[in-house]
Design an enzyme around this catalytic site. Structure first.
Site, PDB file in Angstrom:
ATOM      1  N   THR A  99     -17.195 -63.343  18.287  1.00 20.90           N
ATOM      2  CA  THR A  99     -18.058 -63.644  17.140  1.00 20.90           C
ATOM      3  C   THR A  99     -18.008 -65.123  16.841  1.00 20.90           C
ATOM      4  OG1 THR A  99     -17.434 -61.589  16.118  1.00 20.90           O
ATOM      5  CG2 THR A  99     -18.352 -63.257  14.659  1.00 20.90           C
ATOM      6  N   ARG A 137     -21.937 -48.394  17.007  1.00 19.52           N
ATOM      7  CA  ARG A 137     -20.715 -49.070  16.540  1.00 19.52           C
ATOM      8  C   ARG A 137     -21.069 -50.369  15.801  1.00 19.52           C
ATOM      9  NH1 ARG A 137     -17.982 -54.272  17.248  1.00 19.52           N
ATOM     10  NH2 ARG A 137     -15.751 -53.885  17.042  1.00 19.52           N
ATOM     11  N   GLY A 180     -19.100 -53.697  13.922  1.00 21.70           N
ATOM     12  CA  GLY A 180     -17.811 -54.367  13.813  1.00 21.70           C
ATOM     13  C   GLY A 180     -17.582 -54.969  12.438  1.00 21.70           C
ATOM     14  N   GLY A 186     -12.541 -61.543  16.780  1.00 21.22           N
ATOM     15  CA  GLY A 186     -11.680 -60.709  17.625  1.00 21.22           C
ATOM     16  C   GLY A 186     -12.041 -59.244  17.463  1.00 21.22           C
TER      17      GLY A 186
END
Ligand code: GLY
Length: 300
Positions: A159, A187, A189, A211
């Site tokens: 990211t 999904r 994040g 991460g």
């Protein structure tokens, strides 16, 4: 004293920061600068964890997450954006032009198009080839995001999280990501989740995470970091608290990585990571550089 500066995550932040610095140099605001950094990275085809050219989910569909924040009550986010590379810009539109904080999927795309973004196919031919190759070779899940932090490998990008401060001393933050490579469809994040991927309190400080989103989301990573600052902890101590909380409460695998970046209202900043490999890109009136984090919990 000049405090203007931009810090962003990973090596690709170095060139992307230049777009933001142009904005600050012309007297632009920190939120304009943070958005410009994200836009540059979202169009960088070398960046396979952000925007156009980002790696897709296991079905070959690219979906993007992003958010922007100026402070509590001033934030916007999109998740699973499928047809516009500029997740951070659409998140800013959500903040400024909607009654909501987070739009997802089809609704996020519809909102982007209603606000002038053209519908775009995000899967480039090169990335499609990589996805097909991944399927041909067994299609195993890659933990981490983007190219994935794989144990024993050199730094990769993930990211892009951006923190900026302008000449008025206003803090702003933004994140944009295509999320975990070859993820389960649907999904999402940490990057579009306020308090997880990004949190900004104008009086206290700003934090971004990068991460493995699942780890960051387990501890409200960015919110926790800013709350530690509020309690009077230093940036390094705040980051250490977040990373140690992750290490203590979760099963952290060799392929997992989390890095945190903090920018204070006085323009000073700090970064830390669980493992080696993470770098921060900084630009200010003296120049630009890539910096290793001041703390690494598990150095190799
Ligand atoms: N940190 C980005 C993600 O997990 O999606």
């Amino acid at each position: 004293m000049t405090v203007e500066r931009i810090v962003s995550t990973w090596t690709f932040g170095l060139s992307a920061n230049r777009a933001g610095w142009k904005v600050l140099n012309k007297g632009g605001s920190s939120i304009d600068a943070a958005e410009a950094v994200c836009c540059a990275c979202e169009l960088d085809l070398e960046a396979d964890s952000v925007g156009l050219g980002g790696l897709p989910d296991m079905n070959g569909e690219v979906t993007l997450d992003g958010c922007v924040m100026l402070g509590p009550g001033q934030h916007g986010a999109v998740a699973a954006l499928g047809h516009c590379p500029h997740a951070a810009s659409v998140a800013r539109l959500v903040m400024e032009q909607s009654r909501h904080s987070l739009l997802v999927g089809r609704g996020a795309d519809q909102f982007a198009q209603q606000h002038g973004h053209q519908k775009k196919d995000l899967l480039t031919e090169e990335v499609r080839e990589r996805w097909l190759e991944w399927k041909r070779t067994g299609g195993t899940t890659i933990h981490g995001t983007g190219s994935g932090h794989r144990a024993g490998q050199l730094p990769i990008d993930d990211t892009i999280g951006v923190l900026a401060i302008d000449k008025e001393g206003t803090l702003a933050g933004a994140c944009t990501s295509s999320g975990m490579a070859y993820k389960e469809p649907g999904r999402v994040g940490d990057s579009p989740l306020i308090g997880h991927g990004l949190y900004v309190d104008p009086q206290v400080g700003a934090a971004v995470a990068t991460g493995t989103g699942e780890l960051v989301m387990s501890v409200c990573g960015s919110f926790l970091a800013v709350e530690e600052l509020r309690r009077g902890q230093s940036p390094e101590a705040s980051i250490t608290t977040v990373l140690e909380r992750i290490m203590k409460s979760l099963h952290v695998k060799p392929e997992h990585q989390v890095a945190m970046l903090i920018l204070l209202p006085d323009g000073s900043w700090s970064a830390g990571a669980i493992r080696d490999g993470y770098v921060t890109a900084e630009i200010n009136h003296t120049g630009e550089k890539l910096c290793r984090p001041s703390l690494v919990l598990l150095p190799s």
